[in-house]
Scaffold this active site. Structure first.
Site, mmCIF file in Angstrom:
data_model
loop_
_atom_site.group_PDB
_atom_site.id
_atom_site.type_symbol
_atom_site.label_atom_id
_atom_site.label_comp_id
_atom_site.label_asym_id
_atom_site.label_seq_id
_atom_site.Cartn_x
_atom_site.Cartn_y
_atom_site.Cartn_z
ATOM 1 N N SER A 87 -79.381 -67.973 -50.635
ATOM 2 C CA SER A 87 -78.861 -67.746 -51.954
ATOM 3 C C SER A 87 -78.058 -68.912 -52.541
ATOM 4 C CB SER A 87 -77.954 -66.503 -51.922
ATOM 5 O OG SER A 87 -76.842 -66.730 -51.077
ATOM 6 N N SER A 143 -78.046 -68.493 -45.983
ATOM 7 C CA SER A 143 -78.034 -68.956 -47.380
ATOM 8 C C SER A 143 -77.594 -70.385 -47.627
ATOM 9 C CB SER A 143 -77.141 -68.035 -48.210
ATOM 10 O OG SER A 143 -77.885 -66.905 -48.565
ATOM 11 N N LYS A 185 -70.338 -73.034 -55.119
ATOM 12 C CA LYS A 185 -71.165 -71.843 -55.355
ATOM 13 C C LYS A 185 -70.357 -70.816 -56.148
ATOM 14 C CE LYS A 185 -74.052 -68.605 -52.662
ATOM 15 N NZ LYS A 185 -74.476 -68.223 -51.308
HETATM 16 N N1 GLN Z 1 -81.283 -63.737 -47.569
HETATM 17 C C1 GLN Z 1 -80.255 -63.055 -46.852
HETATM 18 C C2 GLN Z 1 -79.774 -61.863 -47.639
HETATM 19 O O1 GLN Z 1 -80.243 -61.658 -48.718
HETATM 20 C C3 GLN Z 1 -79.112 -63.994 -46.536
HETATM 21 C C4 GLN Z 1 -78.214 -64.226 -47.679
HETATM 22 C C5 GLN Z 1 -76.985 -65.044 -47.381
HETATM 23 O O2 GLN Z 1 -76.884 -65.714 -46.360
HETATM 24 N N2 GLN Z 1 -76.022 -64.944 -48.281
HETATM 25 O O3 GLN Z 1 -78.962 -61.112 -47.217
#
Ligand code: GLN
Length: 462
Positions: A128, A152, A51
């Site tokens: 994400s 994410s 990532k």
């Molecule tokens: N969707 C959540 C956020 O926007 C989790 C994101 C993540 O786990 N990086 O904070």
């Protein structure tokens, strides 16, 4: 895995990239590195995606942001170094919601990721870690690293019908992972095959003195002595996860999965963790507050693309540089600053910390084994695992995702209702697909630091 398979994955990348926009940068030396690498290492001939918020030497690390579009780290993150030492070859850096903020894979400066499960439609891959899950689903890599702060790794794994493992907080080093919310951030592993996840985790599950929140050697020893192997498990289904908003099809699939578990001898119990209903407000109070201080280093001096001009706009210092952040990140900065300002701090931030602790205690109360950090009481009537759905519905199309979000930004936040509690408590959780061809994931969660029980259980039922 054979060298031939690994090479064919690398060769497939340009075509896959055109269709799904999975990578932000591709490693042009991957083929040569595969051919030159020793075949006897623990991860030899495995192709990895990383990532793009995890730093790598020799390839840019953009965090999906215009702010870092040209940034290249002078060193590797500890987890990347460990992968290279173990013989894995990095195919490229995977696309993501900017700085890990989002759940649809649509908030990247480099454009959205398209879900390979639906090659003819434009469907969200989740976020994400959208590119990491899509890279695995499309067969471009054997596994990919993602980060999971509130879901994410697990949500994109569920949307792309692959396995996504978020280990206990502190098990994999965060050194070199660009911080979003440091009390929640974890590095996770996505793959199609549980044996690959286990091999990669074995390599990465190490104490790292460079990460102040890395789980110490002493606690790791304690975990390995207190958690016993059990063949028949007591499994809890939190009632709070069976809420109305889940579609009937998904509820039925969960029911069928529970029936299968009962047939093979596991015991199923309804459990209740009332704090789960508070997870969304707790998460969106604490995570932006941490994010806002982490993002302050992107000022064009320490990090970030500096504007050529004087970097003042309408009397506001750094405004042109800070405009390199996308809208979602800017929203979080406002929210985080608000939660930390003197009027809101006591009512919002302090209250959220208290509620987080209450949630931890409630989770400790339902598990059979003690929590090695809080020394909670053992409970013979408690459960070994808890299970529930990962997502409330099938992956939405990119259009409907954006439409929902533009009608209210909090619509996007609702996607993570099932994944956030485990992040707030730091528990090991794996999302696995339970129906062939349908992107529906089930989360398997254990007591803090009992990652092995999660992995062995999933290995046993797949
Ligand atoms: N969707 C959540 C956020 O926007 C989790 C994101 C993540 O786990 N990086 O904070």
């Amino acid at each position: 895995m054979s060298l031939k398979t690994a090479l064919s994955r690398i060769k497939s990348i340009p075509e896959i990239q055109k269709r799904f926009n999975i990578f932000i940068n591709v490693n042009q030396a991957a083929e040569r590195q595969l051919q030159e690498s020793s075949p006897e290492l623990p991860l030899s001939n495995l192709v990895a995606g990383v990532k793009d918020n995890i730093v790598t030497k020799g390839l840019p690390t953009t965090c999906g942001s215009r702010m870092l579009a040209d940034y290249e780290s002078p060193y590797d993150a500890s987890c990347v170094q460990a992968l290279r030492d173990a013989g894995a070859v990095i195919a490229g850096k995977t696309n993501l919601d900017e700085f890990g903020m989002g759940s649809g894979g649509v908030h990247s400066y480099f454009g959205p990721v398209f879900n390979p499960m639906y090659p003819d439609l434009k469907v969200s891959a989740g976020g994400s870690s959208s590119g990491s899950a899509a890279a695995v689903a499309a067969g471009a890599v054997d596994f990919a690293l993602g980060t999971d702060t509130g879901g994410s790794v697990r949500l994109p794994a569920s949307y792309c019908a692959v396995l996504g493992f978020k280990p206990s907080y502190g098990r994999i080093s965060r050194f070199g992972v660009v911080a979003y919310a440091q009390s929640l951030d974890t590095v996770g592993i996505i793959a199609k095959d549980i044996s690959v996840i286990r091999r990669v985790f074995k390599v990465l599950d190490k104490y790292d003195p460079k990460d102040p929140t890395s789980l110490s050697v002493g606690f790791r020893k304690k975990a390995s002595t207190i958690f016993r192997k059990r063949n028949k498990l007591r499994i809890g289904v939190p009632q709070e996860f069976l809420q109305q908003s889940v579609c009937d099809k998904y509820k039925n699939l969960l029911r069928q999965f529970i029936e299968t578990l009962m047939r093979v001898g596991h015991e199923i119990y309804p459990v209740s963790i009332p704090s789960i209903k508070d997870s969304l407000p707790i998460y969106y109070t604490l995570s932006p507050a941490e994010a806002v201080s982490n993002l302050s280093r992107f000022d064009g001096i320490r990090y970030g693309t500096r504007d050529d001009t004087s970097d003042i706009e309408n009397g506001v210092l750094f405004a042109p540089t800070r405009n390199n952040f996308g809208r979602e990140v800017q929203d979080r900065i406002i929210l985080g600053n608000y939660n930390l300002c003197s009027e809101a701090f006591k009512n919002n931030y302090v209250k959220a910390q208290k509620l987080r602790l209450q949630m931890m205690n409630q989770f400790d109360g339902i598990f059979r084994d003690s929590n090695i950090l809080s020394n909670s009481k053992e409970n013979e009537a408690g459960v070994d695992l808890i299970i529930g759905l990962t997502a409330t519905s099938a992956p939405p199309t990119i259009d409907s995702f954006l439409r929902g979000e533009s009608s209210s930004p909090t619509n996007e936040y609702l996607n993570d209702v099932f994944t956030m509690p485990m992040s707030l408590v730091g528990l090991p959780t794996l999302s696995m697909p339970i129906a062939k061809g349908i992107p529906v994931g089930i989360q398997i969660t254990a007591q803090y630091a009992n990652d092995d029980t999660v992995l062995e259980f999933v290995d046993g039922i797949l």
